[in-house]
Write a protein that holds these residues in place. Sequence first.
Motif, PDB file in Angstrom:
ATOM      1  N   GLY A   1      12.019  78.343 -45.946  1.00 19.05           N
ATOM      2  CA  GLY A   1      11.969  76.890 -45.902  1.00 19.05           C
ATOM      3  C   GLY A   1      10.652  76.355 -46.444  1.00 19.05           C
ATOM      4  N   SER A   2       9.536  76.976 -46.029  1.00 20.63           N
ATOM      5  CA  SER A   2       8.228  76.529 -46.525  1.00 20.63           C
ATOM      6  C   SER A   2       8.054  76.888 -47.991  1.00 20.63           C
ATOM      7  CB  SER A   2       7.101  77.135 -45.687  1.00 20.63           C
ATOM      8  OG  SER A   2       7.024  78.533 -45.859  1.00 20.63           O
ATOM      9  N   LEU A   3       8.620  78.024 -48.418  1.00 19.04           N
ATOM     10  CA  LEU A   3       8.564  78.390 -49.831  1.00 19.04           C
ATOM     11  C   LEU A   3       9.342  77.381 -50.664  1.00 19.04           C
ATOM     12  CD1 LEU A   3       7.973  80.177 -52.254  1.00 19.04           C
ATOM     13  CD2 LEU A   3       9.860  81.673 -51.550  1.00 19.04           C
ATOM     14  N   ALA A   4      10.524  76.994 -50.181  1.00 19.52           N
ATOM     15  CA  ALA A   4      11.332  75.999 -50.892  1.00 19.52           C
ATOM     16  C   ALA A   4      10.588  74.670 -50.989  1.00 19.52           C
ATOM     17  CB  ALA A   4      12.668  75.818 -50.184  1.00 19.52           C
ATOM     18  N   ALA A   5       9.924  74.277 -49.899  1.00 24.00           N
ATOM     19  CA  ALA A   5       9.158  73.026 -49.911  1.00 24.00           C
ATOM     20  C   ALA A   5       8.019  73.086 -50.929  1.00 24.00           C
ATOM     21  CB  ALA A   5       8.614  72.736 -48.514  1.00 24.00           C
ATOM     22  N   LEU A   6       7.373  74.241 -51.024  1.00 21.46           N
ATOM     23  CA  LEU A   6       6.303  74.419 -52.009  1.00 21.46           C
ATOM     24  C   LEU A   6       6.853  74.316 -53.428  1.00 21.46           C
ATOM     25  CD1 LEU A   6       3.453  75.185 -52.954  1.00 21.46           C
ATOM     26  CD2 LEU A   6       4.057  77.591 -52.557  1.00 21.46           C
ATOM     27  N   ILE A   7       7.988  74.958 -53.684  1.00 18.35           N
ATOM     28  CA  ILE A   7       8.594  74.901 -55.017  1.00 18.35           C
ATOM     29  C   ILE A   7       8.975  73.463 -55.367  1.00 18.35           C
ATOM     30  CG2 ILE A   7      10.610  75.608 -56.369  1.00 18.35           C
ATOM     31  CD1 ILE A   7      10.514  78.288 -54.838  1.00 18.35           C
TER      32      ILE A   7
ATOM     33  N   PRO B   1       1.264  82.660 -59.980  1.00 22.98           N
ATOM     34  CA  PRO B   1       2.162  83.407 -59.100  1.00 22.98           C
ATOM     35  C   PRO B   1       2.234  82.767 -57.716  1.00 22.98           C
ATOM     36  CG  PRO B   1       0.052  84.526 -59.215  1.00 22.98           C
ATOM     37  CD  PRO B   1      -0.062  83.301 -60.081  1.00 22.98           C
ATOM     38  N   VAL B   2       3.404  82.851 -57.103  1.00 18.83           N
ATOM     39  CA  VAL B   2       3.618  82.384 -55.737  1.00 18.83           C
ATOM     40  C   VAL B   2       3.989  83.614 -54.922  1.00 18.83           C
ATOM     41  CG1 VAL B   2       4.939  80.839 -54.240  1.00 18.83           C
ATOM     42  CG2 VAL B   2       4.421  80.149 -56.591  1.00 18.83           C
TER      43      VAL B   2
END
Length: 236
Positions: free
Chosen positions: A191-197, A164-165
């Motif tokens: 933005g940071s979530l997108a970078a993590l994905i 899970p994220v």
Amino acid sequence: MLDLHDVYPTSGGRCKLRLVTAFADGVVGVSNYVLAQAAQRTPKRKCVRPMQATGRRRTAAAQFTVGIIGRVAEDKCVDQVFVLSRLTDQSIRYEIRGGPDSTSLKYYQNLQDKANMPEFANVSFVGPVDRDRLYDGISVLVLLNATEPSGRVVAEAQMVGCPPVVPDNGGAPEYVVNGETGFVYRTGDLGSLAALIDHLNADGIDERIERQCLEASRQTYDARYCVEYYAKAVTS
């Protein structure tokens, strides 16, 4: 003894809850986030709710697929998936699995219409799915609501080896060790979530994390342990 398993979003509701809990012998709750609503001096104890495993691991994803799973409603912030779709690599798929409640039919329809737009070709609505197949073909679960009491889907995902994220606010991050039993991102920072994905898509999901999700879920959500602990909490 009061049992809390939800968050009261209004100031009036929180005020009433503090007043009620001030006269309680104690409060148990699904997370420290939930328990923080209770009167400060009232004894509190966190009690994990038991979960029943499906008995099987999820099938692997053919391509990197992000699952947005559960009730589709405005308070779940499902519409943020379209922002992520624009920010991340277009090879990444987003699947919304679940249905609306009676108050969210218009919201659900609006999201469906948006998903049919050519620019969001990598976003799809699957609708309700049988529980034992809910995480099949899902690489990671992404939780978008930052005020979840604990996040039932977080437990469900871990129990089938799906990392899970989750945001760093709410009750969900209390059940995730970042980089070990899932991932934690900064609340409100898509933005940071997108970078993590994108990072997880490029590097792949470490099988070690999937195994640790399974192991942690057995230790955390096992019914025998949870019931025994709950009994002690409400009687001591």
